[in-house]
Design a protein around this motif. Structure first.
Motif, PDB file in Angstrom:
ATOM      1  N   ILE A 119       0.899  -1.130   0.039  1.00  0.00           N
ATOM      2  CA  ILE A 119       0.111  -0.166   0.037  1.00  0.00           C
ATOM      3  C   ILE A 119       1.016   1.342   0.086  1.00  0.00           C
ATOM      4  CG2 ILE A 119      -1.870   1.214   1.188  1.00  0.00           C
ATOM      5  CD1 ILE A 119      -2.520  -1.309   2.432  1.00  0.00           C
ATOM      6  N   ARG A 120       0.594   2.211  -0.768  1.00  0.00           N
ATOM      7  CA  ARG A 120       1.435   3.429  -1.027  1.00  0.00           C
ATOM      8  C   ARG A 120       1.293   4.248   0.048  1.00  0.00           C
ATOM      9  NH1 ARG A 120       4.227   6.733  -0.684  1.00  0.00           N
ATOM     10  NH2 ARG A 120       5.143   8.013  -1.835  1.00  0.00           N
ATOM     11  N   ASN A 142      -0.488   3.122  10.551  1.00  0.00           N
ATOM     12  CA  ASN A 142      -0.879   2.620  11.929  1.00  0.00           C
ATOM     13  C   ASN A 142      -1.811   3.633  12.630  1.00  0.00           C
ATOM     14  OD1 ASN A 142      -0.332   0.701  13.891  1.00  0.00           O
ATOM     15  ND2 ASN A 142       1.198   2.081  14.821  1.00  0.00           N
ATOM     16  N   LEU A 143      -1.865   4.866  12.147  1.00  0.00           N
ATOM     17  CA  LEU A 143      -2.741   5.833  12.853  1.00  0.00           C
ATOM     18  C   LEU A 143      -4.100   5.084  12.538  1.00  0.00           C
ATOM     19  CD1 LEU A 143      -0.957   9.247  12.346  1.00  0.00           C
ATOM     20  CD2 LEU A 143      -1.381   7.884  14.439  1.00  0.00           C
ATOM     21  N   VAL A 144      -4.527   4.867  11.090  1.00  0.00           N
ATOM     22  CA  VAL A 144      -5.917   4.495  10.944  1.00  0.00           C
ATOM     23  C   VAL A 144      -6.113   3.096  11.402  1.00  0.00           C
ATOM     24  CG1 VAL A 144      -7.229   3.764   8.920  1.00  0.00           C
ATOM     25  CG2 VAL A 144      -5.757   5.900   8.738  1.00  0.00           C
ATOM     26  N   ALA A 145      -5.191   2.118  11.566  1.00  0.00           N
ATOM     27  CA  ALA A 145      -5.367   0.914  12.022  1.00  0.00           C
ATOM     28  C   ALA A 145      -5.619   1.035  13.475  1.00  0.00           C
ATOM     29  CB  ALA A 145      -4.101  -0.070  11.802  1.00  0.00           C
ATOM     30  N   ALA A 146      -4.979   1.858  14.312  1.00  0.00           N
ATOM     31  CA  ALA A 146      -5.353   1.929  15.617  1.00  0.00           C
ATOM     32  C   ALA A 146      -6.727   2.440  16.045  1.00  0.00           C
ATOM     33  CB  ALA A 146      -4.350   3.067  16.233  1.00  0.00           C
ATOM     34  N   MET A 147      -7.323   3.194  14.820  1.00  0.00           N
ATOM     35  CA  MET A 147      -8.554   3.343  15.133  1.00  0.00           C
ATOM     36  C   MET A 147      -9.635   2.359  15.261  1.00  0.00           C
ATOM     37  SD  MET A 147      -9.795   6.745  12.581  1.00  0.00           S
ATOM     38  CE  MET A 147     -10.304   5.625  11.663  1.00  0.00           C
ATOM     39  N   ILE A 148      -9.441   1.246  14.337  1.00  0.00           N
ATOM     40  CA  ILE A 148     -10.210  -0.076  14.286  1.00  0.00           C
ATOM     41  C   ILE A 148      -9.992  -1.209  15.140  1.00  0.00           C
ATOM     42  CG2 ILE A 148     -10.714   0.683  12.016  1.00  0.00           C
ATOM     43  CD1 ILE A 148      -9.363  -1.683  10.960  1.00  0.00           C
ATOM     44  N   ALA A 180     -17.912   1.707   9.592  1.00  0.00           N
ATOM     45  CA  ALA A 180     -18.678   3.014   9.655  1.00  0.00           C
ATOM     46  C   ALA A 180     -17.449   3.860  10.137  1.00  0.00           C
ATOM     47  CB  ALA A 180     -19.865   2.947  10.612  1.00  0.00           C
ATOM     48  N   ALA A 181     -16.652   3.935  10.658  1.00  0.00           N
ATOM     49  CA  ALA A 181     -15.628   4.845  11.317  1.00  0.00           C
ATOM     50  C   ALA A 181     -14.749   5.082  10.204  1.00  0.00           C
ATOM     51  CB  ALA A 181     -14.771   4.425  12.418  1.00  0.00           C
ATOM     52  N   LEU A 182     -14.487   4.018   9.336  1.00  0.00           N
ATOM     53  CA  LEU A 182     -13.683   4.130   8.283  1.00  0.00           C
ATOM     54  C   LEU A 182     -14.371   5.032   7.054  1.00  0.00           C
ATOM     55  CD1 LEU A 182     -11.737   0.787   8.112  1.00  0.00           C
ATOM     56  CD2 LEU A 182     -10.822   2.891   8.853  1.00  0.00           C
ATOM     57  N   ALA A 202      -7.933   5.586   4.546  1.00  0.00           N
ATOM     58  CA  ALA A 202      -9.142   4.935   5.316  1.00  0.00           C
ATOM     59  C   ALA A 202      -9.693   3.911   4.210  1.00  0.00           C
ATOM     60  CB  ALA A 202      -9.737   5.831   5.905  1.00  0.00           C
ATOM     61  N   GLN A 203     -10.031   4.444   3.102  1.00  0.00           N
ATOM     62  CA  GLN A 203     -11.081   3.582   2.114  1.00  0.00           C
ATOM     63  C   GLN A 203     -10.119   2.406   1.653  1.00  0.00           C
ATOM     64  OE1 GLN A 203     -13.956   4.328   1.465  1.00  0.00           O
ATOM     65  NE2 GLN A 203     -13.275   6.127   2.726  1.00  0.00           N
TER      66      GLN A 203
END
Length: 142
Positions: A22-23, A30-36, A46-48, A56-57
């Motif tokens: 993933i580019r 990791n910031l996005v992964a920590a959200m979920i 829903a959060a993503l 996030a998409q």
């Protein structure tokens, strides 16, 4: 003669999806992964969906793939799925140069990442009822 069957490393109540190369830098992913992490799958999707981060998409797409794997390949209940782990790994780094002043150059690093999402079916826990928060007078009277 064929290869021996691949041994499943996950439990029977788990399913996974992996997105490679993933580019985006691992730090941002990791910031996005920590959200979920440790969220129910429907709340995580829903959060993503409403996140403003660009990556996030792609994380949402990988999570939906893990949910689909759980449903179709392992016959797990979609309503009971929880994001068990969301691991981010480092991949290749493209190195480019940027022309600087006085005939010099500097290096630009373009990071790539791997993402592994494991969803698990949570055990049925009885709903705990919380005591109502009344006034002290009501509690003393009871």
């Amino acid at each position: 003669m064929s290869k021996p069957k691949h041994i499943r490393t996950l439990a029977d109540t788990e399913a996974q999806a992996i997105a490679r190369n993933i580019r985006v830098s691992p730090q941002k992913l990791n910031l996005v992964a920590a959200m979920i992490r440790n969220q129910p799958a429907d709340k995580a999707i829903a959060a993503l969906a409403f996140s403003r981060r660009r990556i996030a998409q792609q994380v949402k797409k990988t999570l939906e793939s893990a949910v689909a794997n759980a449903e179709n390949n392992h016959q797990l209940d979609v309503d009971q799925l929880v994001v068990k782990t969301a691991e981010v790994g480092k991949s290749i780094v493209m190195k480019r140069f940027h022309a600087r002043g006085r005939g010099r150059s500097s290096q630009i690093q373009k990071f790539f990442s791997h993402l592994k999402i494991v969803v698990a079916e949570r055990a049925e826990a009885p709903e705990e009822t919380k005591p109502s928060r009344g006034t002290n007078k009501e509690q003393k009277a009871a």
